[in-house]
Design an enzyme around this catalytic site. Structure first.
Site, PDB file in Angstrom:
ATOM      1  N   ASP A   1      33.143  47.031  84.599  1.00  0.00           N
ATOM      2  CA  ASP A   1      34.416  47.698  84.892  1.00  0.00           C
ATOM      3  C   ASP A   1      35.131  46.913  86.007  1.00  0.00           C
ATOM      4  O   ASP A   1      34.529  46.628  87.050  1.00  0.00           O
ATOM      5  CB  ASP A   1      34.082  49.130  85.361  1.00  0.00           C
ATOM      6  CG  ASP A   1      35.292  50.035  85.416  1.00  0.00           C
ATOM      7  OD1 ASP A   1      36.292  49.749  84.740  1.00  0.00           O
ATOM      8  OD2 ASP A   1      35.213  51.067  86.140  1.00  0.00           O
TER       9      ASP A   1
ATOM     10  N   ASP B   1      40.160  42.184  85.288  1.00  0.00           N
ATOM     11  CA  ASP B   1      41.342  42.899  85.773  1.00  0.00           C
ATOM     12  C   ASP B   1      42.203  41.955  86.611  1.00  0.00           C
ATOM     13  O   ASP B   1      41.994  41.798  87.812  1.00  0.00           O
ATOM     14  CB  ASP B   1      40.905  44.115  86.599  1.00  0.00           C
ATOM     15  CG  ASP B   1      42.090  44.907  87.117  1.00  0.00           C
ATOM     16  OD1 ASP B   1      43.249  44.488  86.851  1.00  0.00           O
ATOM     17  OD2 ASP B   1      41.889  45.928  87.786  1.00  0.00           O
TER      18      ASP B   1
ATOM     19  N   GLY C   1      40.489  58.132  90.972  1.00  0.00           N
ATOM     20  CA  GLY C   1      40.125  59.030  92.059  1.00  0.00           C
ATOM     21  C   GLY C   1      40.390  60.501  91.767  1.00  0.00           C
ATOM     22  O   GLY C   1      40.799  60.882  90.666  1.00  0.00           O
TER      23      GLY C   1
ATOM     24  N   ASP D   1      35.047  58.800  85.692  1.00  0.00           N
ATOM     25  CA  ASP D   1      34.067  58.607  86.754  1.00  0.00           C
ATOM     26  C   ASP D   1      34.117  59.768  87.758  1.00  0.00           C
ATOM     27  O   ASP D   1      33.126  60.454  88.010  1.00  0.00           O
ATOM     28  CB  ASP D   1      34.338  57.270  87.460  1.00  0.00           C
ATOM     29  CG  ASP D   1      33.284  56.922  88.496  1.00  0.00           C
ATOM     30  OD1 ASP D   1      32.279  57.642  88.596  1.00  0.00           O
ATOM     31  OD2 ASP D   1      33.452  55.914  89.213  1.00  0.00           O
TER      32      ASP D   1
HETATM   33  P1  13P Z   1      38.644  58.385  87.343  1.00  0.00           P
HETATM   34  O1  13P Z   1      38.651  58.118  88.820  1.00  0.00           O
HETATM   35  O2  13P Z   1      39.841  59.161  86.926  1.00  0.00           O
HETATM   36  O3  13P Z   1      37.376  59.009  86.885  1.00  0.00           O
HETATM   37  O4  13P Z   1      38.757  56.970  86.598  1.00  0.00           O
HETATM   38  C1  13P Z   1      37.646  56.117  86.460  1.00  0.00           C
HETATM   39  C2  13P Z   1      38.007  54.777  85.950  1.00  0.00           C
HETATM   40  O5  13P Z   1      39.091  54.531  85.464  1.00  0.00           O
HETATM   41  C3  13P Z   1      36.991  53.710  86.029  1.00  0.00           C
HETATM   42  O6  13P Z   1      37.511  52.461  85.726  1.00  0.00           O
END
Ligand code: 13P
Length: 333
Positions: free
Chosen positions: A94, A116, A191, A279
């Site tokens: 990620d 990214d 977040g 996440d």
């Molecule tokens: P959240 O913070 O909305 O869970 O997003 C996680 C994310 O995009 C990881 O790359």
């Protein structure tokens, strides 16, 4: 060099093609520890859902990249033990930020990587993404790229303001980089505080914040330019208010935490959005469960007695996402 194929992992190519045709999305859940991984695998095995295990920079720093890869390898065997005969598990980097980190993951058994370059100037993003694609494709590892900027803080990824993806750039970007999927910016962010209170309205009955809707017009314009191309949504936690409430009534302090309403994600999952990243919601489930044990049983000192309930709560959350939000249950029988 270790090929992910030897580890029983799969890349995203077939997963995404099936998801777009079937009108559902693949869950991409981040993991940093054993309990989170067990919960993800249990939920995926019990629902027979394909799943993407994501490793962020923060996770690599916290848990060690080598250990996380071996954990993912173990997860394939654990899934089989749980009765999932043909697990479809992808191990994904990620927010990779350099060619070198992407290469190290390809060489070490990851089946998918994200590069990214969204904070770079457009041409630099293209050059970096293309370099990663050329390397990864030699080993049949799929590559996610990003265009547009998401606001918010996630581990080491942060931006003050978001910039929606420009639909007029996507054909040029996808063609010149050869990327397999594209993360876009349409109003989600990383977040548990996705919107400032002044960006929201308040529900007069509950007093809770109601966030502004996602920019589905931008998504539609992107899909028109790139028909059938796999689109990814980052920052897609919904910040369930029941967890925020448990946290706040058990010694925590998370005022005005707000996420993306699930009905908007359900709508996105039916389109070319075929990977949805979650996440923060699992962090909230974990924290709520742990705080509750600490308040209800102040004498408890065995980590299994609070990490166990946290694991159960995360399993419940992941199953809910798979069945009720993404629609991926039963797609990996
Ligand atoms: P959240 O913070 O909305 O869970 O997003 C996680 C994310 O995009 C990881 O790359």
């Amino acid at each position: 060099m270790v090929s992910y194929k030897e580890l029983g992992l799969v890349n995203t190519r077939e997963m995404f093609a099936k998801a777009i045709n079937g009108g559902y999305a693949i869950p991409a859940f981040n993991f940093n520890n054993m309990e989170q991984l067990q919960a993800i695998i249990k939920a995926s095995a019990e629902t027979k859902s394909p799943v993407i295990l994501q490793v962020s920079k923060g996770a690599r720093n916290y848990a060690n990249q080598t250990l996380l890869r071996y954990m993912a390898q173990g997860a394939v065997e654990y899934a089989k033990e749980l009765g999932w005969e043909h697990p479809q598990i992808c191990l994904h980097l990620d927010h990779g930020d350099t060619f070198e980190v992407c290469k190290s993951c390809v060489d070490f058994g990851f089946s998918s990587v994200m590069i990214d370059g969204s904070s770079l100037p457009y041409e630099d993003n293209i050059a970096l993404t293309k370099k990663v694609v050329e390397y990864a494709h030699q080993y049949d590892v799929t590559v996610e790229a990003e265009l547009g900027v998401l606001a918010g803080v996630e581990d080491d990824v942060q931006a003050e303001e978001s910039h929606y993806t420009k639909p007029e750039e996507v054909i040029d970007f996808a063609t010149r980089t050869g990327c397999d999927s594209l993360a876009i910016s349409i109003g989600t962010s990383h977040g548990a505080y996705k919107f400032k209170p002044e960006q929201c309205t308040r529900d007069p009955q509950t007093g809770k914040l109601v966030p502004p809707p996602l920019a589905f017009d931008v998504l539609d314009a992107i899909m028109e330019k790139l028909p059938g191309f796999p689109i990814v949504l980052h920052g897609s936690s919904s910040v369930p208010q029941e967890y925020v409430d448990i946290i706040n009534t058990h010694g925590g302090k998370m005022p005005d935490a707000v996420g993306i309403p699930e009905e908007q994600l359900r709508k996105a999952a039916k389109s070319a959005v075929c990977k949805i990243n979650i996440d923060s919601d699992s962090r909230l489930a974990f924290t709520a469960a742990v705080r509750k044990v600490f308040v209800d049983k102040p004498g408890e000192f065995d980590p299994r007695k609070y990490c166990g309930p946290a694991r159960d709560e995360m399993t419940k959350l992941y199953k809910h996402k798979i069945i009720e939000v993404l629609g991926s249950a039963g797609k990996a029988e």
